[in-house]
Scaffold this motif. Structure first.
Motif, PDB file in Angstrom:
ATOM      1  N   ASN A  16       0.819  -1.214   0.000  1.00 33.18           N
ATOM      2  CA  ASN A  16       0.000   0.000   0.000  1.00 33.18           C
ATOM      3  C   ASN A  16       0.851   1.262   0.000  1.00 33.18           C
ATOM      4  OD1 ASN A  16      -2.383  -1.433  -0.020  1.00 33.18           O
ATOM      5  ND2 ASN A  16      -2.662  -1.372   2.204  1.00 33.18           N
ATOM      6  N   ASN A 167     -17.700  -0.562   1.836  1.00 39.88           N
ATOM      7  CA  ASN A 167     -16.957  -1.015   0.663  1.00 39.88           C
ATOM      8  C   ASN A 167     -16.220   0.165   0.045  1.00 39.88           C
ATOM      9  OD1 ASN A 167     -18.957   0.320  -1.157  1.00 39.88           O
ATOM     10  ND2 ASN A 167     -20.297  -1.258  -0.334  1.00 39.88           N
ATOM     11  N   GLN A 168     -15.462  -0.114  -0.984  1.00 39.81           N
ATOM     12  CA  GLN A 168     -14.647   0.923  -1.628  1.00 39.81           C
ATOM     13  C   GLN A 168     -15.490   2.066  -2.171  1.00 39.81           C
ATOM     14  OE1 GLN A 168     -11.311  -0.160  -4.312  1.00 39.81           O
ATOM     15  NE2 GLN A 168     -12.457   0.914  -5.902  1.00 39.81           N
ATOM     16  N   ASP A 169     -16.617   1.748  -2.785  1.00 45.73           N
ATOM     17  CA  ASP A 169     -17.397   2.777  -3.486  1.00 45.73           C
ATOM     18  C   ASP A 169     -17.967   3.828  -2.549  1.00 45.73           C
ATOM     19  OD1 ASP A 169     -16.969   1.556  -5.982  1.00 45.73           O
ATOM     20  OD2 ASP A 169     -18.558   0.119  -5.581  1.00 45.73           O
ATOM     21  N   CYS A 171     -16.751   4.881   0.063  1.00 42.32           N
ATOM     22  CA  CYS A 171     -15.663   5.736   0.555  1.00 42.32           C
ATOM     23  C   CYS A 171     -15.536   7.005  -0.277  1.00 42.32           C
ATOM     24  CB  CYS A 171     -14.338   4.967   0.568  1.00 42.32           C
ATOM     25  SG  CYS A 171     -14.286   3.627   1.767  1.00 42.32           S
ATOM     26  N   VAL A 255     -14.600  -0.603   6.424  1.00 43.81           N
ATOM     27  CA  VAL A 255     -13.308  -0.143   5.920  1.00 43.81           C
ATOM     28  C   VAL A 255     -12.658   0.722   6.994  1.00 43.81           C
ATOM     29  CG1 VAL A 255     -12.155   1.226   4.133  1.00 43.81           C
ATOM     30  CG2 VAL A 255     -14.150  -0.173   3.533  1.00 43.81           C
ATOM     31  N   ALA A 260     -10.220   4.358   4.126  1.00 44.52           N
ATOM     32  CA  ALA A 260     -11.364   5.111   3.611  1.00 44.52           C
ATOM     33  C   ALA A 260     -10.950   6.524   3.222  1.00 44.52           C
ATOM     34  CB  ALA A 260     -12.468   5.149   4.660  1.00 44.52           C
ATOM     35  N   THR A 263      -8.933   6.375   0.011  1.00 43.11           N
ATOM     36  CA  THR A 263      -9.820   6.125  -1.125  1.00 43.11           C
ATOM     37  C   THR A 263     -10.577   7.387  -1.504  1.00 43.11           C
ATOM     38  OG1 THR A 263     -10.071   3.817  -0.450  1.00 43.11           O
ATOM     39  CG2 THR A 263     -11.719   4.683  -1.970  1.00 43.11           C
ATOM     40  N   THR A 267     -10.512   9.561  -5.128  1.00 48.47           N
ATOM     41  CA  THR A 267     -11.717   9.426  -5.952  1.00 48.47           C
ATOM     42  C   THR A 267     -12.600  10.667  -5.966  1.00 48.47           C
ATOM     43  OG1 THR A 267     -12.916   8.459  -4.072  1.00 48.47           O
ATOM     44  CG2 THR A 267     -11.857   6.926  -5.608  1.00 48.47           C
TER      45      THR A 267
END
Length: 293
Positions: A16, A167-169, A171, A255, A260, A263, A267
């Motif tokens: 990471n 989840n990732q989205d 975030c 997360v 988070a 991410t 994004t």
């Protein structure tokens, strides 16, 4: 015989850190583009051309919302600030199905509520005007706002709780990027209610859960606001599914804050969020591009 070499694999934390260093000097859009970077948001030197481009994308957003089932009678509206006159914004006519709207159907209103341009054959939504005008007044950085009475958003709004980082989205809306409006006084017919709603969104907010009402998202482009709306609605659906599983004893794993936050950082850029919406918009163009007129 010489002993065989031992391969030591890097830890997840080391991987990471390497990824973060590799993207440190890149914009989020550059980081997600392998090879040639996607182009940025189009810029214009002519207000009329920019205005038409905005209205095309606005109509396209309504078509996407229609396909995804975000319609509910006369409810729901999108507003987009005019590129030339920042105290005016475009919105949709009352009681026209999202799936029928075209760029030429939109109405231009000023902050006083006067319809001053566009298609004046139908009125705008009065409650929608009060919500959107309050947001545009409070947040000069907001160029577009979306609000509908979509199914899962309405369901989750009854809990008056922010969404978990499941989840990732989701975030994409980490931290202060989304909030809850805890009041509900029925249909918004007062300036005070609109102002309180805008205050709940906050100075950095991108999404708002309106208790017993639905969802609202904002952005620097109608594409960004529309994409965040689709993401938020889907996230409400997923949250409800997870809550049902958790009620049967399955433990939720969220997360971690650090992941988070990272991410969100990678994004939440306006150009990246603009591009997130383009696949859906291109699909609508390919299916039926008549909304561009």
């Amino acid at each position: 015989m010489a002993p065989s070499a031992i391969t030591v694999l890097p830890t997840t934390e080391e991987v990471n850190k390497k990824q973060q260093l590799a993207t440190k000097e890149k914009t989020p859009l550059q980081a997600i583009s392998q090879g040639m970077c996607l182009p940025g948001i189009p810029s214009f030197t002519d207000f009329e051309k920019q205005r038409h481009w905005i209205l095309e994308h606005m109509a396209g957003a309504f078509r996407v919302f229609a396909r995804k089932g975000f319609t509910e009678g006369m409810s729901g509206h999108i507003s987009v600030r005019d590129p030339e006159f920042p105290h005016q914004f475009w919105t949709n006519p009352l009681a026209v199905h999202f799936g029928l709207l075209k760029a030429s159907d939109m109405i231009l209103v000023d902050f006083d509520g006067t319809a001053i341009g566009g298609n004046l054959s139908r009125p705008a939504n009065a409650a929608g005007f009060l919500i959107h005008s309050a947001i545009h007044k409070a947040r000069p950085d907001v160029h577009a706002a979306c609000h509908t009475h979509s199914k899962f958003g309405k369901a989750w709004s009854s809990f008056a709780r922010p969404l978990d980082m499941l989840n990732q989205d989701i975030c994409y809306l980490y931290g202060d990027a989304h909030a809850v409006y805890h009041e509900f006084g029925g249909i918004v017919f007062s300036e005070e209610e609109g102002a309180r709603l805008a205050a709940a969104l906050g100075p950095q907010g991108k999404g708002l859960i309106l208790r017993n009402h639905g969802l609202l998202t904002v952005g620097t482009t109608v594409d960004e606001a529309a994409y965040l709306y689709t993401l938020m609605e889907r996230s409400c659906e997923i949250q409800l599914m997870v809550e049902a599983a958790a009620a049967n004893g399955i433990k939720k794993v969220l997360v971690e804050d650090e992941a988070a936050a990272y991410t969100f950082k990678m994004t939440s850029d306006p150009e990246a969020l603009y591009w997130e919406f383009q696949p859906d918009l291109d699909y609508e163009f390919a299916r039926n591009g008549d909304f561009k007129n």
